[in-house]
Design a protein around this motif. Sequence first.
Motif, PDB file in Angstrom:
ATOM      1  N   ARG A 222       0.850  -1.138  -0.165  1.00 25.52           N
ATOM      2  CA  ARG A 222      -0.143  -0.130   0.037  1.00 25.52           C
ATOM      3  C   ARG A 222       0.687   1.336  -0.116  1.00 25.52           C
ATOM      4  NH1 ARG A 222      -4.439  -1.316   4.718  1.00 25.52           N
ATOM      5  NH2 ARG A 222      -5.535  -3.010   3.556  1.00 25.52           N
ATOM      6  N   ASP A 231      -3.776   5.775  -0.382  1.00 26.81           N
ATOM      7  CA  ASP A 231      -3.727   6.199  -1.565  1.00 26.81           C
ATOM      8  C   ASP A 231      -3.714   5.184  -2.898  1.00 26.81           C
ATOM      9  OD1 ASP A 231      -2.876   8.558  -3.602  1.00 26.81           O
ATOM     10  OD2 ASP A 231      -1.473   7.026  -4.213  1.00 26.81           O
ATOM     11  N   ARG A 232      -3.271   4.083  -2.355  1.00 26.79           N
ATOM     12  CA  ARG A 232      -2.977   3.146  -3.527  1.00 26.79           C
ATOM     13  C   ARG A 232      -2.992   1.609  -2.793  1.00 26.79           C
ATOM     14  NH1 ARG A 232       1.113   2.070  -8.667  1.00 26.79           N
ATOM     15  NH2 ARG A 232      -0.175   0.315  -9.695  1.00 26.79           N
ATOM     16  N   GLU A 233      -3.608   0.708  -3.384  1.00 23.55           N
ATOM     17  CA  GLU A 233      -3.417  -0.759  -2.827  1.00 23.55           C
ATOM     18  C   GLU A 233      -3.083  -1.603  -4.235  1.00 23.55           C
ATOM     19  OE1 GLU A 233      -4.933  -3.277   0.564  1.00 23.55           O
ATOM     20  OE2 GLU A 233      -6.087  -3.835  -1.417  1.00 23.55           O
TER      21      GLU A 233
END
Length: 293
Positions: A222, A231-233
């Motif tokens: 992540r 924010d992002r995975e």
Amino acid sequence: MELTEPTVWSTDRLELGEGLRWVDDRLVLVDLLAGRLLETDGDAPAPLRELRRLDVPLGAIAPVADRPGEWLAAAGTGVTVLPATGDPRPVVDLVGDAPEPTRMNDAVADRHGRFWAGSMTYAGLPGRGTLYRLAPGAAPVPAVTGLTIPNGPAFDATGTTMYLADSPRGEVDRFTVDPATGDLHGREPFLRLTDSDGSPDGMTVDAAGHLWVALWGGSAVRRYRPDGTLDREVRLPAKQPAGICLGGPDLRRLFIGTARLGLSEAGAADGALLAIDAEVPGLPTATATAPVG
């Protein structure tokens, strides 16, 4: 070669792939419990090449400034120099006299040449782990005590912010670092993860100041913003991502080391080195100042 999905980067399968660094246009990593220092290229998948094999666990390394091919290593129960040629040279034994069997774990250099190395008991006993700070000409400092399994630390571009994970507790804390002395201040919670998330393991900070975290047991990495929001995975085909770094020619390729350790039924990608491209580049790998003597 563009990687939009996690890609297996080598035919090798490691017991515990950790300590990833992008150094001199290649990826360097360790197979921790096997004591192996390995390297590979960043432009296309290739077999891993063995640089060193120690008879003790090799937690992580940092390149030594102005000494090509030389490494400062958290190995066995202390810190050791791995010269470009010749035998390892012990620097300091940190945990050889611990009351329980203890070894070094993750380690990294900061932007000011200091070397930070964590220790843990083999049994993972709560509170028995320590993060040490080593600077040339000074005695080692137990900078953070009362840990269980420290991972990281990871530093921002200025070296004045440090993130440190305590993996079994699911915790990542953030510290302010005095650039002149390395003293830590203002410890604050950054992440508190649940068992379903996985345990925070290897970490790296990118050029935007976001923290990438490998989630052991969570089959994911992540990216978190500086305010701690997700924010992002990236979901992975391996259960135990353990170490990460951003490398490649433009530092936009995220490399992920994974582990087969402890799995009763390892999948095809467990223990593999994985890679996927990221939008934001990483930071150049920091070098450690050569030990005195």
